[in-house]
Design a protein around this motif. Structure first.
Motif, PDB file in Angstrom:
ATOM      1  N   GLY A   1      39.430  35.901  25.109  1.00 32.97           N
ATOM      2  CA  GLY A   1      39.723  37.072  25.977  1.00 32.97           C
ATOM      3  C   GLY A   1      38.734  37.258  27.231  1.00 32.97           C
ATOM      4  O   GLY A   1      37.287  36.936  27.104  1.00 32.97           O
ATOM      5  N   ASN A   2      39.149  37.883  28.406  1.00 31.80           N
ATOM      6  CA  ASN A   2      38.368  38.123  29.329  1.00 31.80           C
ATOM      7  C   ASN A   2      37.163  39.321  29.019  1.00 31.80           C
ATOM      8  O   ASN A   2      37.639  40.458  28.448  1.00 31.80           O
ATOM      9  CB  ASN A   2      39.187  38.594  30.499  1.00 31.80           C
ATOM     10  CG  ASN A   2      38.579  39.001  31.721  1.00 31.80           C
ATOM     11  OD1 ASN A   2      37.331  39.005  31.802  1.00 31.80           O
ATOM     12  ND2 ASN A   2      39.152  39.317  32.760  1.00 31.80           N
TER      13      ASN A   2
ATOM     14  N   GLN B   1      43.135  39.545  38.266  1.00 30.37           N
ATOM     15  CA  GLN B   1      44.083  40.216  37.410  1.00 30.37           C
ATOM     16  C   GLN B   1      44.536  39.232  36.256  1.00 30.37           C
ATOM     17  O   GLN B   1      44.845  38.111  36.621  1.00 30.37           O
ATOM     18  CB  GLN B   1      45.468  40.451  38.049  1.00 30.37           C
ATOM     19  CG  GLN B   1      46.361  41.396  36.958  1.00 30.37           C
ATOM     20  CD  GLN B   1      47.523  41.726  37.764  1.00 30.37           C
ATOM     21  OE1 GLN B   1      47.571  42.220  38.820  1.00 30.37           O
ATOM     22  NE2 GLN B   1      48.588  41.705  37.318  1.00 30.37           N
ATOM     23  N   THR B   2      44.008  39.583  35.018  1.00 32.61           N
ATOM     24  CA  THR B   2      44.274  38.786  33.960  1.00 32.61           C
ATOM     25  C   THR B   2      45.167  39.464  32.835  1.00 32.61           C
ATOM     26  O   THR B   2      45.569  38.792  31.949  1.00 32.61           O
ATOM     27  CB  THR B   2      43.018  38.094  33.255  1.00 32.61           C
ATOM     28  OG1 THR B   2      42.379  39.142  32.707  1.00 32.61           O
ATOM     29  CG2 THR B   2      42.205  37.281  34.300  1.00 32.61           C
ATOM     30  N   ARG B   3      44.803  40.636  32.673  1.00 31.31           N
ATOM     31  CA  ARG B   3      45.572  41.487  31.610  1.00 31.31           C
ATOM     32  C   ARG B   3      47.069  41.512  31.391  1.00 31.31           C
ATOM     33  O   ARG B   3      47.454  41.458  32.471  1.00 31.31           O
ATOM     34  CB  ARG B   3      45.051  43.010  31.798  1.00 31.31           C
ATOM     35  CG  ARG B   3      43.480  43.118  31.902  1.00 31.31           C
ATOM     36  CD  ARG B   3      42.785  42.732  30.340  1.00 31.31           C
ATOM     37  NE  ARG B   3      41.336  42.941  30.797  1.00 31.31           N
ATOM     38  CZ  ARG B   3      40.437  42.652  29.682  1.00 31.31           C
ATOM     39  NH1 ARG B   3      40.795  42.301  28.676  1.00 31.31           N
ATOM     40  NH2 ARG B   3      39.194  42.788  29.978  1.00 31.31           N
ATOM     41  N   ASN B   4      47.530  41.424  30.248  1.00 33.92           N
ATOM     42  CA  ASN B   4      48.942  41.431  29.998  1.00 33.92           C
ATOM     43  C   ASN B   4      49.766  40.212  30.335  1.00 33.92           C
ATOM     44  O   ASN B   4      51.166  40.016  30.163  1.00 33.92           O
ATOM     45  CB  ASN B   4      49.481  42.559  30.722  1.00 33.92           C
ATOM     46  CG  ASN B   4      48.884  43.966  30.258  1.00 33.92           C
ATOM     47  OD1 ASN B   4      48.644  44.164  29.149  1.00 33.92           O
ATOM     48  ND2 ASN B   4      48.909  45.008  31.260  1.00 33.92           N
ATOM     49  N   GLN B   5      49.129  39.049  30.882  1.00 37.20           N
ATOM     50  CA  GLN B   5      49.907  37.909  31.309  1.00 37.20           C
ATOM     51  C   GLN B   5      50.333  37.209  30.008  1.00 37.20           C
ATOM     52  O   GLN B   5      51.529  36.555  29.938  1.00 37.20           O
ATOM     53  CB  GLN B   5      49.217  37.179  32.211  1.00 37.20           C
ATOM     54  CG  GLN B   5      48.874  37.823  33.567  1.00 37.20           C
ATOM     55  CD  GLN B   5      48.132  36.956  34.546  1.00 37.20           C
ATOM     56  OE1 GLN B   5      48.183  35.641  34.452  1.00 37.20           O
ATOM     57  NE2 GLN B   5      47.879  37.608  35.443  1.00 37.20           N
ATOM     58  N   VAL B   6      49.495  37.053  29.110  1.00 40.47           N
ATOM     59  CA  VAL B   6      49.818  36.146  27.661  1.00 40.47           C
ATOM     60  C   VAL B   6      50.554  37.152  26.927  1.00 40.47           C
ATOM     61  O   VAL B   6      51.734  36.702  26.384  1.00 40.47           O
ATOM     62  CB  VAL B   6      48.310  35.951  27.059  1.00 40.47           C
ATOM     63  CG1 VAL B   6      48.855  35.565  25.621  1.00 40.47           C
ATOM     64  CG2 VAL B   6      47.828  34.785  27.701  1.00 40.47           C
ATOM     65  N   ILE B   7      50.490  38.597  26.883  1.00 35.29           N
ATOM     66  CA  ILE B   7      51.229  39.465  26.249  1.00 35.29           C
ATOM     67  C   ILE B   7      52.742  39.192  26.621  1.00 35.29           C
ATOM     68  O   ILE B   7      53.794  39.177  26.062  1.00 35.29           O
ATOM     69  CB  ILE B   7      50.853  40.905  26.273  1.00 35.29           C
ATOM     70  CG1 ILE B   7      49.448  40.928  25.567  1.00 35.29           C
ATOM     71  CG2 ILE B   7      51.906  41.789  25.704  1.00 35.29           C
ATOM     72  CD1 ILE B   7      48.903  42.030  25.909  1.00 35.29           C
TER      73      ILE B   7
ATOM     74  N   PRO C   1      37.474  37.130  20.810  1.00 37.79           N
ATOM     75  CA  PRO C   1      36.326  37.718  21.577  1.00 37.79           C
ATOM     76  C   PRO C   1      35.329  36.734  22.561  1.00 37.79           C
ATOM     77  O   PRO C   1      34.749  37.228  23.409  1.00 37.79           O
ATOM     78  CB  PRO C   1      35.709  38.818  20.762  1.00 37.79           C
ATOM     79  CG  PRO C   1      35.650  38.076  19.375  1.00 37.79           C
ATOM     80  CD  PRO C   1      36.959  37.221  19.363  1.00 37.79           C
ATOM     81  N   ASN C   2      35.129  35.720  21.712  1.00 41.03           N
ATOM     82  CA  ASN C   2      34.227  34.715  22.427  1.00 41.03           C
ATOM     83  C   ASN C   2      34.415  33.113  21.713  1.00 41.03           C
ATOM     84  O   ASN C   2      35.026  33.303  20.913  1.00 41.03           O
ATOM     85  CB  ASN C   2      32.785  35.188  21.890  1.00 41.03           C
ATOM     86  CG  ASN C   2      32.615  35.422  20.575  1.00 41.03           C
ATOM     87  OD1 ASN C   2      32.762  34.596  19.740  1.00 41.03           O
ATOM     88  ND2 ASN C   2      31.971  36.549  20.173  1.00 41.03           N
ATOM     89  N   SER C   3      33.586  32.207  22.347  1.00 39.13           N
ATOM     90  CA  SER C   3      33.741  30.962  21.866  1.00 39.13           C
ATOM     91  C   SER C   3      33.135  30.570  20.657  1.00 39.13           C
ATOM     92  O   SER C   3      33.760  29.595  19.805  1.00 39.13           O
ATOM     93  CB  SER C   3      33.044  29.952  23.007  1.00 39.13           C
ATOM     94  OG  SER C   3      33.675  29.970  24.265  1.00 39.13           O
TER      95      SER C   3
ATOM     96  N   SER D   1      41.942  33.645  32.132  1.00 40.25           N
ATOM     97  CA  SER D   1      41.245  33.426  33.322  1.00 40.25           C
ATOM     98  C   SER D   1      42.332  33.886  34.581  1.00 40.25           C
ATOM     99  O   SER D   1      41.864  33.791  35.521  1.00 40.25           O
ATOM    100  CB  SER D   1      40.881  31.982  33.730  1.00 40.25           C
ATOM    101  OG  SER D   1      42.008  30.949  33.557  1.00 40.25           O
ATOM    102  N   GLY D   2      43.589  34.505  34.211  1.00 41.00           N
ATOM    103  CA  GLY D   2      44.376  34.648  35.159  1.00 41.00           C
ATOM    104  C   GLY D   2      44.988  33.743  36.039  1.00 41.00           C
ATOM    105  O   GLY D   2      44.943  32.500  35.945  1.00 41.00           O
TER     106      GLY D   2
END
Length: 681
Positions: free
Chosen positions: A238-239, A102-108, A123-125, A214-215
């Motif tokens: 982002g994941n 689970q990684t979504r919403n944690q930074v938010i 979106p990428n490096s 990365s969660g």
């Protein structure tokens, strides 16, 4: 023999292999690097395959053994590896289980709680490296060694990089191959604490953090928090993985079905009771926040669970009858229950804790271990906003319960009041005005801790004009507060009487003493008259519930007037004839009978049926009623009966002299009903 094939490389994969081996399930774990093999704890039934594999090699491995399932526990950014695993299983009949981190919403959530945070998403490096062109200062790169070339190939970035990689030979060699010197390389195994991240950022004078989404298992939140504390810019890649797959608990449940082995057997679910303060997650203690981060599910009122955006599995209920069945069905390891304010301050946590204790003792009941993490109560928060103390305040609540507010305000300089909403605030204004306390000062805390928080200072009259819905807390200051008298004893002149009969002052006080009321008693005042007994008993404690039962409309109306002038909310006026009026009332712990209208036997019998252990006090004036009651004492199951005759005389002036004027004698009869099995004392 049960066998599971795990493609690992993450904390979750290592833990899954350990848990399965503990239960006697053999595991083959595939890791890409020597370092990945090194950190795997050697166990019986565990086989490790080290090295990167092609689709063909994966297929051959899967077909070589009779596996129950293949679990993909690779890193969320290793999307190519996951694609290869799925391709290798084409036409395979065994299930593929993707263990999703689970990684979504944690930074938010972190941004939501910080007004100063500088954070950008990419979106990428490649896009992140391009954006770094517009920054200055040293860069802490924590994205690993695989994509290091994207950043080191740009000369204007290369010399600014401080890279943190795993302490494996492969990772370190990659750093040297890309031209990074020793002082630019931090080779350490994480995850790292907030304090450790802060120390590294300070030591290397970091201006910008680059990290992957990365969660929590990868220490992601600790990096974000450290950067926030030091006001360092954060750039997040982002994941890339779709929001699919199974949670850790769901994978365990699927493996239970496939192997027939109970992976949760004899394990207790750990339940954290968390005080949320006013409801804003910023008020959580660090300990409570950490427990929420690792919880598989959380329960609570809708307002509270919605304030925790990173929690995917959450349910807006908080009663034991809902929580316990859910936990028994889903069998998670970590659960959290959210409570507003503090868990020990007018909280539902105690009832839930008792229910869980009873459940644990029941046959086949849910086994749990409860940990309690307190929050900031509304009283301490509001007092801080008002810059005042609260240790001397009277604390009462009308949030879903009755309380004698006017009495508390009259007797205390400070009264803290818990309310349900704006309607309770308007009721408060009406109560104080009816009690003649129009000059007290009311400080209202509206939506405390939220962006719309407001402190309002108003009068009781102004309370009536409030219309804004929301959460309120009240502090009432009465500079004219009278010291509270600890004994009952109200003069007859304090009551509005009109022509309605009233138990006289001295008889009333002795009768109340004979009742022997407790703090939470339920009293029937039968034949209440003016309500003098009801009023005095209700004033003893706001937790006493009094039911003033009176058949005459005129008298019932007068009781309401006397109730209002003393600001009592714990007196209910029941107009009707006893014992029929008892029908919908809760069972009494005590009863005072001042008038029976010829129904003494029926009244006593009805009270006995409601509560065979009730305490009864009867006032008798006529000899006929005395005879009736004494006869009933011979037939009814009673104990500790007592009959006292009182003759009161009061002095009255006659010119220069005082003459004693006798009042009618009164018999005060008291007893307990005798419950079954009790001997008469």
């Amino acid at each position: 023999m049960n066998q599971i094939l795990i493609f690992s490389g993450t904390t979750e994969g290592r833990k899954l292999a350990e848990d399965l081996c503990k239960k006697g399930i053999h595991c083959t774990v595939c890791v890409a690097t020597e370092y990945g093999e090194m950190v795997m704890e050697k166990r019986e039934g565990l086989r490790i395959c080290q090295g990167r594999m092609t689709v063909r090699e994966m297929r051959e491995l899967i077909q070589k053994e009779n596996y129950n399932a293949v679990v993909d526990a690779t890193h969320p950014f290793a999307t190519v590896v996951s694609d290869n695993i799925r391709s290798s299983m084409t036409d395979c009949r065994i299930p593929y289980l993707r263990l999703r981190r689970q990684t979504r919403n944690q930074v938010i959530e972190r941004i939501h709680n910080s007004r100063e945070m500088q954070i950008s998403f990419y979106p990428n490096s490649n896009s992140c490296a391009e954006a770094l062109t517009d920054t200055s200062g040293k860069i802490l790169l924590t994205t690993g060694s695989k994509e290091l070339a994207i950043y080191s190939s740009k000369p204007w970035l290369k010399e600014r990089l401080i890279v943190r990689v795993l302490p494996g030979i492969e990772s370190i060699n990659l750093c040297y191959e890309k031209g990074l010197t020793g002082r630019q390389i931090i080779a350490m195994q994480g995850p790292f604490s907030v304090e450790m991240n802060e120390a590294i950022m300070k030591q290397y004078d970091i201006s910008c953090l680059v990290t992957k989404e990365s969660g929590s298992a990868g220490g992601f939140l600790q990096k974000i928090k450290a950067a926030e504390n030091l006001n360092i810019k954060v750039m997040v890649i982002g994941n890339p993985e779709p929001d699919e797959g199974l949670t850790q608990t769901e994978v365990y449940l699927e493996l239970e079905k496939l192997t027939g082995v109970n992976l949760f057997e004899e394990e207790k679910v750990e339940i954290s009771f968390i005080g949320m303060g006013m409801g804003n997650p910023r008020l959580l203690t660090k300990e409570a926040e950490e427990k929420l981060k690792i919880a598989d599910v959380c329960f609570g009122a809708e307002r509270l669970v919605n304030s925790i955006p990173w929690m995917k599995e959450k349910h807006s209920f908080y009663l034991a009858r809902d929580i316990i069945p859910w936990l028994k069905e889903h069998r998670v390891k970590q659960a959290a229950v959210l409570f507003s304010g503090d868990t020990g301050f007018y909280s539902g946590s105690e009832k839930l804790r008792e229910a869980l204790k009873d459940e644990a003792e029941a046959e086949n009941g849910l086994k749990s271990e409860v940990f309690i993490y307190p929050g900031i109560s509304s009283i301490s928060y509001l007092a801080a906003r008002l810059q005042t103390s609260w240790q001397e305040a009277e604390i009462i609540s009308i949030h879903g319960r009755a309380a004698n507010v006017a009495w508390a305000v009259r007797a205390n300089k400070k009264t803290f009041l818990l309310v349900s909403g704006v309607s309770d605030v308007r009721t408060l204004g009406s109560l104080l005005m009816a009690a003649g306390m129009e000059e007290v000062v009311i400080s209202l805390g509206y939506q405390l801790s939220y962006p719309e928080e407001e402190i309002i200072t108003i009068s009781p009259a102004e309370c009536l004009t409030l219309e804004k819905e929301g959460l309120y807390a009240c502090m009432i200051v009465n500079d004219k507060a009278a010291e509270r008298v600890l004994t009952h004893g109200m003069a007859d002149e304090m009551f509005i009487r009109d022509k309605v009969p009233m138990t006289k002052e001295e008889i009333r006080e002795i009768s109340i003493c004979k009742l022997g009321l407790a703090k939470t008693s339920v009293l029937y005042d039968v034949g209440s008259g003016t309500g003098s007994i009801a009023v005095e008993c209700a004033r003893i404690s706001e937790d006493i519930q009094v039911y003033a039962i009176e058949k005459k409309a005129e008298a019932a109306k007068l009781i309401k007037v006397n109730r209002a002038q003393f600001g009592l909310t714990n007196v209910s006026v029941i107009q009707g004839e006893a014992p029929e009026a008892f029908l919908n009332l809760p069972f009494p712990t005590h009863a005072f009978i001042g008038g029976s209208s010829g129904n003494m036997k029926e009244i006593l019998t009805a009270i006995y049926r409601k509560n065979p252990g009730a305490r009864i006090v009867i006032n008798v004036i006529t000899l006929e009623t005395l005879s009736e009651v004494t006869e009933l004492l011979r037939t009814l199951p009673v104990r500790q009966e007592e009959i006292v005759q009182l003759q009161v005389s009061k002095a009255s002036k006659a010119g220069r002299y005082h003459l004693m004027k006798a009042e009618n004698p009164v018999y005060v009869i008291s007893f307990f009903f005798k419950e079954e099995g009790q001997e008469k004392v």
